[in-house]
Structures are given as structure tokens and as C-alpha cells.
Design an enzyme around this catalytic site. Structure first.
Site, PDB file in Angstrom:
ATOM      1  N   ARG A 112      -0.833  -3.515 -18.598  1.00 41.42           N
ATOM      2  CA  ARG A 112      -2.184  -2.969 -18.736  1.00 41.42           C
ATOM      3  C   ARG A 112      -2.373  -1.863 -17.714  1.00 41.42           C
ATOM      4  O   ARG A 112      -2.485  -2.123 -16.516  1.00 41.42           O
ATOM      5  CB  ARG A 112      -3.219  -4.061 -18.504  1.00 41.42           C
ATOM      6  CG  ARG A 112      -4.659  -3.568 -18.422  1.00 41.42           C
ATOM      7  CD  ARG A 112      -5.597  -4.709 -18.698  1.00 41.42           C
ATOM      8  NE  ARG A 112      -5.212  -5.291 -19.958  1.00 41.42           N
ATOM      9  CZ  ARG A 112      -5.619  -4.841 -21.158  1.00 41.42           C
ATOM     10  NH1 ARG A 112      -6.473  -3.847 -21.250  1.00 41.42           N
ATOM     11  NH2 ARG A 112      -5.182  -5.399 -22.267  1.00 41.42           N
TER      12      ARG A 112
ATOM     13  N   ASP B 253      -6.047  12.584 -25.709  1.00 35.85           N
ATOM     14  CA  ASP B 253      -6.096  11.192 -25.260  1.00 35.85           C
ATOM     15  C   ASP B 253      -5.316  10.377 -26.291  1.00 35.85           C
ATOM     16  O   ASP B 253      -5.833  10.050 -27.353  1.00 35.85           O
ATOM     17  CB  ASP B 253      -7.542  10.720 -25.153  1.00 35.85           C
ATOM     18  CG  ASP B 253      -7.634   9.277 -24.671  1.00 35.85           C
ATOM     19  OD1 ASP B 253      -6.588   8.596 -24.622  1.00 35.85           O
ATOM     20  OD2 ASP B 253      -8.757   8.838 -24.337  1.00 35.85           O
TER      21      ASP B 253
ATOM     22  N   THR C 107      -2.827   5.035 -22.406  1.00 36.67           N
ATOM     23  CA  THR C 107      -2.704   3.692 -21.864  1.00 36.67           C
ATOM     24  C   THR C 107      -1.262   3.254 -22.072  1.00 36.67           C
ATOM     25  O   THR C 107      -0.568   3.764 -22.956  1.00 36.67           O
ATOM     26  CB  THR C 107      -3.617   2.701 -22.603  1.00 36.67           C
ATOM     27  OG1 THR C 107      -3.324   2.774 -23.996  1.00 36.67           O
ATOM     28  CG2 THR C 107      -5.096   3.029 -22.394  1.00 36.67           C
TER      29      THR C 107
ATOM     30  N   GLU D 101      -0.503   4.731  -0.757  1.00 27.24           N
ATOM     31  CA  GLU D 101      -1.317   5.920  -1.072  1.00 27.24           C
ATOM     32  C   GLU D 101      -0.470   7.173  -0.908  1.00 27.24           C
ATOM     33  O   GLU D 101       0.284   7.309   0.054  1.00 27.24           O
ATOM     34  CB  GLU D 101      -2.529   5.988  -0.142  1.00 27.24           C
ATOM     35  CG  GLU D 101      -3.626   5.026  -0.563  1.00 27.24           C
ATOM     36  CD  GLU D 101      -4.841   5.099   0.349  1.00 27.24           C
ATOM     37  OE1 GLU D 101      -4.747   5.691   1.433  1.00 27.24           O
ATOM     38  OE2 GLU D 101      -5.876   4.538  -0.040  1.00 27.24           O
TER      39      GLU D 101
ATOM     40  N   TYR E 218       0.849  -1.195   0.000  1.00 32.78           N
ATOM     41  CA  TYR E 218       0.000   0.000   0.000  1.00 32.78           C
ATOM     42  C   TYR E 218       0.879   1.238   0.000  1.00 32.78           C
ATOM     43  O   TYR E 218       1.780   1.355   0.819  1.00 32.78           O
ATOM     44  CB  TYR E 218      -0.931   0.020   1.217  1.00 32.78           C
ATOM     45  CG  TYR E 218      -2.353  -0.112   0.735  1.00 32.78           C
ATOM     46  CD1 TYR E 218      -2.930   0.909  -0.016  1.00 32.78           C
ATOM     47  CD2 TYR E 218      -3.095  -1.257   0.971  1.00 32.78           C
ATOM     48  CE1 TYR E 218      -4.204   0.781  -0.518  1.00 32.78           C
ATOM     49  CE2 TYR E 218      -4.377  -1.382   0.473  1.00 32.78           C
ATOM     50  CZ  TYR E 218      -4.931  -0.370  -0.271  1.00 32.78           C
ATOM     51  OH  TYR E 218      -6.190  -0.501  -0.780  1.00 32.78           O
TER      52      TYR E 218
ATOM     53  N   LYS F 216      -1.009  -0.523 -25.168  1.00 29.16           N
ATOM     54  CA  LYS F 216      -1.342  -0.636 -26.596  1.00 29.16           C
ATOM     55  C   LYS F 216      -0.030  -0.652 -27.387  1.00 29.16           C
ATOM     56  O   LYS F 216       0.824  -1.469 -27.075  1.00 29.16           O
ATOM     57  CB  LYS F 216      -2.338   0.446 -26.979  1.00 29.16           C
ATOM     58  CG  LYS F 216      -3.662   0.238 -26.185  1.00 29.16           C
ATOM     59  CD  LYS F 216      -4.772   1.231 -26.461  1.00 29.16           C
ATOM     60  CE  LYS F 216      -5.974   0.918 -25.572  1.00 29.16           C
ATOM     61  NZ  LYS F 216      -7.050   1.899 -25.685  1.00 29.16           N
TER      62      LYS F 216
END
Ligand SMILES: *Cc1c(COP(=O)(O)O)cnc(C)c1O
Length: 425
Positions: free
Chosen positions: A242, A207, A233, A63, A61, A236
């Protein structure tokens, strides 16, 4: 490399404990290896990227951001995120990078969070003309919570209609203008849209999910100098894990960081961030730059091969990794073409073409991309063969995997994938 060590973690132990899931992992690898992967949004990331993904960083974790975490024990994951940020900034010559977005859609959410209040206006490419769900469609948060106005492609050129963007921007005065989409085969004129955004005082968001890999390989011009923020992303053409990321001007850094966390997301996926760092290092190599150029050359070869068979790439071709192909001249729907190809070991997707007379679930076109085949080392000679195989499956196949045509096409596919294997053993 063996299948046992391929996943980075201990595949043999998984196979012993959970043969059902282990079988899925292995049979998916078998599926990838046995067919032609032409889905324009997919790629085959490296064993090194997969190793980082299958690592214990998944447990942590973290954050917050490096040096400013809400949890102890972040010394090592901080290093991974700092590497990812620095490499991302260098790769794209960007003032600021945030590598925590879980996906392209999450990165896009952050843009809305940073720049728009509910009900405020966005101007973006329409989905049926090649945009994306997260660009203000009614089924997405982006269309439910924001006031989306859409531009499309010009009926003659089938390319982005810049005059329409200018007209709508002046009439509608959007706060945010978005360029980019999922089925745009041509280069986007970022300077032109920047000028329009400046004229109406809008934030300019690109984008770049689909084409950022070509930018990373310096094969096409970059949106980064022109846009306020570029989301993308990483899985791709870029060929990483991913996930998603964004780069932006320094003036927007604080707003976008706050929008990614804590506004939209909780703990970052540190294993994925480590994998993004590995991927950014790969993208900075001359081999990757060559790859990016080859992806385009192959897409152009594939588009012209399909053209010779009477299948019509919209806009007449492509400048990128994908072609959108109108199948009306051969009188086959996108849905049937997808099923016929699938039965023959060719994986691609049906896609609406601009002003498609068919419903989206049927569609008049297919979308093909060359990111995977180029990763496998195929070149223009193989693209001619791929075009022949697609044409035969689409026009003669019947969707039955055991039918004569499917078997004939699959034999051609097998020959190609044996010569150019995915994940060679
Ligand atoms: C793929 C894509 C996305 C969404 O990415 P996910 O990782 O699937 O959420 C967003 N925008 C565009 C233009 C895309 O092509």
C-alpha cells in the site's frame, strides 16, 4: 507456507503477546479467503512483498535521498531505495523515479507542490464522471487550495470527452492538465491530451493509480512517453505494498523530488520502499505480464456476463481491469446491490455512473474489478459464474446473510474460492 510464518515477522510471538490484534490479522485473512474480492482498487500482494513490509526497515529514519540523508546509519536502506528506483525506471522506461510517496494521494500532492502555486488552475476529470478526490474536489486540499476546472465523459459514448478537454483548455488556460481516475473502464488517449497540453502550454500529469499495473505488464499502452509526470499507487493492479510513487521527465526531477521531500512528507517508509522494490521485480517477469493480460480478459468476460443478465457496463464494456455497471435496467440501486452482494460473500462497491440521477451515497451503479480474482488464478469460465452469482445476489437477495438467496450465492462463492484460494496454505 503456514499462517504462523505468513507475515514475514514472527506471528506466533504476536499471538502470544497480543491475541486480540493477532486475531484480527488472522480473521482478515479468513475474510479474504472466504469471499470474492471484486473491489477494483484492491489486490493480493505476494508473501515476499508482505515479508519486506513486516521487516525492521520500518525502524529507520532516512529523510533525504540515497547518498544524501539527514541521518546516519542509512547504508542498508539506501540499497533498498536504489533498487526500487532503478527497477521502477527500467519497468516503466522512465527518465526519473521517486519511490518515497506514502500513497497515491501523497504522490499527487507532490505534483501540485511542484507545478502549482495556491490559486492556480488545474483541468482534470470530474469525480462524478470517474475522476478522483485529489483531482480538485471541494473536500480535498486540491480543490480548496487550487482553482479546479473539470471535464467529464461524453453523453453518447460515456468515455472521456476529449473535445471538452480541448475546449476547456483553450478557454481556461490551466497550468496543469490531469488525465486518469478511479472509474474509467477505457484506454485513455494520451497523445491527444499531450497535444492539447502543448497547445496551451500546460504540464501534462497522468494519475495512473488504477491502471499502472496493466502498463507494467505491457498489456496496455504506457502514458510515460507522453506525460510530464505519472503518479501511481503501488497496491492496485500492480499488486505491491500500500503506497505510491511517481515517474517523470528528467527536467522535472529536481522539482518533484523536492515536492515529495521536504515539501509534503517527512521520513520515507523504508520497509515499504523495500516492498516496492520486490514488487517492481515481480512486475518485470513474464508471469506478471501474463497476469496483466488475464486481468483484462477476465474483466471483459465479467462485463459481458453481466451484460447477458441485463446489467449494463457503461461504454458497453472495458479495455482494462474494471467495469462500471449501470444497474438502472434491473431497477436496483448501487447501495442495495453492494449490501446484497456483501451478505452473500461478494465484496464490491457502489459507484456513481456518469450523470447519475441518485445521490453519491446511493448511486445507480457498481464498480467491479478482476485484479484479485485473477491473482487467485480464476479465468473466463469462472467469470461467467461470478456474473451469475452477482446477478442473483443483486436482483434476488435482500441483504440478509441468513436469507435463502444469500446462502445459495455464498455456496457458489465457496465453491469458487475453494478451487481458486487466496493465499493458499
Ligand atoms: C486510489 C487512487 C488514488 C489515491 O491513492 P491512495 O493510496 O488511496 O492515496 C489517487 N488517484 C487515483 C486515480 C486513484 O484511483
Amino acid at each position: 507456507m503456514t499462517d504462523d510464518t505468513f507475515y514475514g515477522s514472527d506471528y506466533a510471538a504476536l499471538r502470544d503477546f497480543d491475541p486480540e490484534v493477532a486475531d484480527v490479522l488472522l480473521s482478515e485473512l479468513g475474510r479474504i479467503r472466504s469471499g470474492l474480492q471484486l473491489i477494483a482498487s484492491e489486490n493480493l500482494s505476494s508473501p515476499e512483498v508482505l515479508t519486506a513490509l513486516g521487516s525492521t526497515l520500518s525502524n529507520k529514519y532516512a529523510e533525504g535521498y540515497p547518498g544524501r540523508r539527514y541521518y546516519g546509519g542509512c547504508s542498508e536502506v539506501d540499497k533498498a531505495e536504489e533498487l526500487a528506483i532503478e527497477r521502477c525506471k527500467t519497468l516503466f522506461d522512465a527518465e526519473h523515479a521517486n519511490v518515497q510517496a506514502h500513497s497515491g494521494a501523497s504522490a499527487n500532492q507532490a505534483v501540485y507542490g511542484a507545478f502549482l502555486k495556491p490559486g492556480e488552475k488545474l483541468l482534470a476529470m470530474s469525480l462524478p464522471h470517474g475522476g478522483h478526490l485529489t483531482h480538485g474536489t471541494k473536500v480535498s486540499f486540491s480543490g480548496k487550495w487550487f482553482d479546479a476546472v473539470h471535464y467529464g465523459v461524453h453523453p453518447d459514448t460515456e468515455d472521456v470527452d476529449y473535445d471538452e478537454i480541448e475546449r476547456l483548455a483553450k478557454e481556461e488556460r490551466p497550468k496543469l492538465i490531469c488525465a486518469g481516475g478511479s472509474a474509467i473502464p477505457r484506454l485513455i488517449d494520451f497523445e491527444r491530451i499531450r497535444a492539447i497540453a502543448d497547445e496551451v502550454g500546460a504540464v501534462f500529469w497522468v494519475d495512473a493509480a488504477h491502471f499502472i499495473g496493466l502498463v507494467a505488464g505491457k498489456a496496455i499502452p504506457s502514458p510515460v512517453p507522453h506525460a510530464d509526470v505519472v503518479t501511481f499507487t503501488t497496491h492496485k493492479v500492480l499488486r505491491g505494498p500500500r503506497s505510491g510513487a511517481l515517474v517523470c521527465k528528467e527536467e522535472h526531477a529536481a522539482a518533484l523530488d523536492k515536492a515529495v521531500f521536504p515539501m509534503m512528507q517527512g521520513g520515507p517508509q523504508m520497509h515499504t520502499i523495500a516492498a516496492k522494490a520486490v514488487n517492481f521485480k515481480e512486475c518485470a517477469t513474464p508471469e506478471y505480464a501474463q497476469y496483466a493480460r488475464d486481468v483484462i480478459t477476465n474483466a471483459q468476460a465479467l462485463a459481458s456476463g453481466l451484460t447477458e443478465h441485463g446489467m449494463r457496463p457503461t461504454t458497453g464494456g472495458t479495455d482494462t481491469h474494471l467495469a462500471l455497471v449501470d444497474l438502472q435496467p434491473v431497477e436496483v440501486t448501487g447501495k442495495d446491490a453492494e449490501a446484497r452482494c456483501d451478505a452473500a460473500g461478494i465484496v464490491l462497491n457502489k459507484n456513481a455512473i456518469p450523470n447519475d440521477p441518485q445521490k453519491p451515497g446511493i448511486a445507480s451503479g457498481i464498480r467491479v474489478g478482476t485484479a484479485c480474482l485473477t491473482t487467485q488464478g480464476m479465468g473466463t469460465e469462472q467469470m461467467a459464474t461470478v456474473a451469475d452469482l452477482i446477478h442473483k445476489a443483486v436482483t434476488e437477495g435482500d441483504g440478509d446473510p441468513d436469507g435463502t438467496v444469500s446462502r445459495e450465492v455464498r455456496a457458489g462463492v465457496t465453491e469458487l474460492v475453494e478451487a481458486f484460494p487466496a493465499y493458499p496454505r
